[in-house]
Design a protein around this motif. Structure first.
Motif, PDB file in Angstrom:
ATOM      1  N   ILE A  29     -20.371   6.196  13.147  1.00 41.52           N
ATOM      2  CA  ILE A  29     -18.766   7.701  13.272  1.00 41.52           C
ATOM      3  C   ILE A  29     -17.933   6.947  13.196  1.00 41.52           C
ATOM      4  CG2 ILE A  29     -18.551   9.477  14.165  1.00 41.52           C
ATOM      5  CD1 ILE A  29     -21.327   9.321  15.708  1.00 41.52           C
ATOM      6  N   ILE A  30     -17.404   6.221  13.593  1.00 41.64           N
ATOM      7  CA  ILE A  30     -16.349   5.742  13.867  1.00 41.64           C
ATOM      8  C   ILE A  30     -15.956   4.848  11.966  1.00 41.64           C
ATOM      9  CG2 ILE A  30     -14.917   3.666  14.962  1.00 41.64           C
ATOM     10  CD1 ILE A  30     -15.035   6.691  16.048  1.00 41.64           C
ATOM     11  N   GLY A  31     -16.685   4.335  11.582  1.00 38.32           N
ATOM     12  CA  GLY A  31     -16.627   3.150  10.780  1.00 38.32           C
ATOM     13  C   GLY A  31     -16.208   3.673   9.772  1.00 38.32           C
ATOM     14  N   ILE A  32     -16.589   5.391   8.667  1.00 35.26           N
ATOM     15  CA  ILE A  32     -15.989   6.213   7.957  1.00 35.26           C
ATOM     16  C   ILE A  32     -15.561   6.436   7.935  1.00 35.26           C
ATOM     17  CG2 ILE A  32     -17.595   8.195   6.396  1.00 35.26           C
ATOM     18  CD1 ILE A  32     -20.312   7.695   7.743  1.00 35.26           C
ATOM     19  N   PRO A  33     -14.606   7.319   8.637  1.00 31.22           N
ATOM     20  CA  PRO A  33     -13.170   7.650   9.138  1.00 31.22           C
ATOM     21  C   PRO A  33     -12.380   6.401   9.170  1.00 31.22           C
ATOM     22  CG  PRO A  33     -14.427   8.262  10.566  1.00 31.22           C
ATOM     23  CD  PRO A  33     -15.253   7.091  10.068  1.00 31.22           C
ATOM     24  N   LEU A  34     -12.013   5.019   9.634  1.00 27.49           N
ATOM     25  CA  LEU A  34     -11.688   3.534   9.539  1.00 27.49           C
ATOM     26  C   LEU A  34     -11.824   3.261   7.800  1.00 27.49           C
ATOM     27  CD1 LEU A  34     -12.850   1.994  12.826  1.00 27.49           C
ATOM     28  CD2 LEU A  34     -10.583   2.251  11.922  1.00 27.49           C
ATOM     29  N   MET A  35     -13.086   3.347   6.608  1.00 24.15           N
ATOM     30  CA  MET A  35     -12.938   2.968   6.047  1.00 24.15           C
ATOM     31  C   MET A  35     -11.660   4.193   5.095  1.00 24.15           C
ATOM     32  SD  MET A  35     -16.821   1.463   4.744  1.00 24.15           S
ATOM     33  CE  MET A  35     -17.772   2.105   6.493  1.00 24.15           C
ATOM     34  N   ILE A  36     -11.936   4.918   5.243  1.00 26.14           N
ATOM     35  CA  ILE A  36     -11.632   6.094   4.642  1.00 26.14           C
ATOM     36  C   ILE A  36      -9.825   6.184   5.015  1.00 26.14           C
ATOM     37  CG2 ILE A  36     -11.025   8.385   4.250  1.00 26.14           C
ATOM     38  CD1 ILE A  36     -13.910   9.622   5.232  1.00 26.14           C
ATOM     39  N   ILE A  37      -9.699   6.090   5.999  1.00 27.02           N
ATOM     40  CA  ILE A  37      -8.470   6.086   6.396  1.00 27.02           C
ATOM     41  C   ILE A  37      -7.549   4.360   6.141  1.00 27.02           C
ATOM     42  CG2 ILE A  37      -6.420   5.446   7.501  1.00 27.02           C
ATOM     43  CD1 ILE A  37      -8.443   7.773   9.872  1.00 27.02           C
ATOM     44  N   SER A  38      -8.465   3.388   6.059  1.00 24.68           N
ATOM     45  CA  SER A  38      -8.033   1.410   5.794  1.00 24.68           C
ATOM     46  C   SER A  38      -7.642   1.966   3.760  1.00 24.68           C
ATOM     47  CB  SER A  38      -9.242   1.067   6.115  1.00 24.68           C
ATOM     48  OG  SER A  38      -9.783   0.491   7.486  1.00 24.68           O
ATOM     49  N   GLY A  39      -8.964   2.303   2.852  1.00 26.69           N
ATOM     50  CA  GLY A  39      -8.654   2.966   1.847  1.00 26.69           C
ATOM     51  C   GLY A  39      -7.229   3.591   1.418  1.00 26.69           C
ATOM     52  N   GLN A  40      -7.175   4.613   1.803  1.00 27.51           N
ATOM     53  CA  GLN A  40      -6.306   4.611   1.378  1.00 27.51           C
ATOM     54  C   GLN A  40      -4.854   4.155   1.660  1.00 27.51           C
ATOM     55  OE1 GLN A  40      -5.395   8.926   4.112  1.00 27.51           O
ATOM     56  NE2 GLN A  40      -8.008   9.135   2.907  1.00 27.51           N
ATOM     57  N   LEU A  41      -4.820   3.570   2.989  1.00 29.78           N
ATOM     58  CA  LEU A  41      -3.522   2.281   3.611  1.00 29.78           C
ATOM     59  C   LEU A  41      -3.403   1.650   2.540  1.00 29.78           C
ATOM     60  CD1 LEU A  41      -0.983   1.637   5.532  1.00 29.78           C
ATOM     61  CD2 LEU A  41      -3.061   0.299   6.586  1.00 29.78           C
ATOM     62  N   MET A  42      -4.765   1.062   1.435  1.00 33.14           N
ATOM     63  CA  MET A  42      -4.352  -0.134   0.742  1.00 33.14           C
ATOM     64  C   MET A  42      -4.088   0.272  -0.806  1.00 33.14           C
ATOM     65  SD  MET A  42      -7.529  -2.013  -0.343  1.00 33.14           S
ATOM     66  CE  MET A  42      -8.732  -1.271  -2.080  1.00 33.14           C
ATOM     67  N   LEU A  43      -4.607   1.621  -0.794  1.00 31.08           N
ATOM     68  CA  LEU A  43      -3.598   2.044  -2.523  1.00 31.08           C
ATOM     69  C   LEU A  43      -2.609   2.980  -2.024  1.00 31.08           C
ATOM     70  CD1 LEU A  43      -7.043   3.740  -2.866  1.00 31.08           C
ATOM     71  CD2 LEU A  43      -6.127   1.796  -3.535  1.00 31.08           C
ATOM     72  N   GLY A  44      -2.150   2.489  -0.951  1.00 30.45           N
ATOM     73  CA  GLY A  44      -0.284   3.125  -1.205  1.00 30.45           C
ATOM     74  C   GLY A  44      -0.420   4.624  -0.423  1.00 30.45           C
ATOM     75  N   PHE A  45      -1.007   5.537   0.002  1.00 29.65           N
ATOM     76  CA  PHE A  45      -1.372   7.091  -0.245  1.00 29.65           C
ATOM     77  C   PHE A  45       0.149   7.094   1.012  1.00 29.65           C
ATOM     78  CE2 PHE A  45      -4.807   6.744  -1.739  1.00 29.65           C
ATOM     79  CZ  PHE A  45      -5.653   8.146  -1.567  1.00 29.65           C
ATOM     80  N   SER A  46       0.601   8.434   1.136  1.00 30.99           N
ATOM     81  CA  SER A  46       2.099   8.718   1.221  1.00 30.99           C
ATOM     82  C   SER A  46       1.705   8.819   2.229  1.00 30.99           C
ATOM     83  CB  SER A  46       2.672   9.405   0.886  1.00 30.99           C
ATOM     84  OG  SER A  46       2.414  10.567   0.554  1.00 30.99           O
TER      85      SER A  46
END
Length: 173
Positions: A29-46
């Motif tokens: 449950i924690i891993g999925i949101p962490l992956m989503i947020i981390s991916g967005q940080l990596m891709l440079g989302f605002s």
């Protein structure tokens, strides 16, 4: 908070895994949101974004209170040491690279490895705290810890797979 919301959000998501609390079944449950947020940080989302089916979920109040009570003690100790320094480590490019590391660590957290979620979650919490406080020294120490954790876990997984293959008669003896 816009792009400054990534680190606090990652920190909050990692807390239930970083503290040795009896909160069962939280890793995926924690891993999925962490992956989503981390991916967005990596891709440079605002700014961070979570799907509604994740954003609308919450911890039980009792579990959240346990986490807050436990973390306050540690945060008070951290306040004495953490301060802004080595700010080049908190640059946008560095944060994108940290997003990649967070993504790898979040994937490890989501794996069903007994007690394998605590070390990567602690590393995520340390690094995200460093980002929040703009303390490059803390970030570098967290990255070094994360790398050591990943090497140890990868070695353990490789050894277990090798032993399983030998047991099945597939691998070398």
């Amino acid at each position: 908070m816009s792009n400054r919301a990534f680190a606090p959000l990652i920190f909050i998501c990692a807390l239930p895994e970083a503290l040795p609390l009896p909160v069962a079944g939280v890793s995926a449950i924690i891993g999925i949101p962490l992956m989503i947020i981390s991916g967005q940080l990596m891709l440079g989302f605002s700014k961070p974004w979570l799907p509604k089916w994740i954003a609308n979920r919450s911890l039980k109040r009792k579990d959240f209170e346990k986490i807050i009570k436990k973390i306050l003690h540690y945060l008070q100790k951290c306040e004495r040491v953490i301060r802004p320094r080595w700010r080049f480590v908190t640059s946008p490019l560095a944060q994108r690279l940290l997003g990649l590391l967070f993504l790898v660590l979040a994937f490890v957290i989501a794996l069903p490895i007994p007690f394998g979620n605590l070390p990567p979650a602690v590393a995520i919490a340390i690094i995200s705290l460093g980002i929040i406080e703009q303390d490059g020294v803390v970030i570098v120490l967290g990255v070094l810890a994360a790398c050591a954790i990943l090497v140890i876990m990868a070695s353990a997984i490789a050894a277990l797979l090798s032993a399983a293959l030998v047991h099945l008669g597939i691998g070398d003896r």
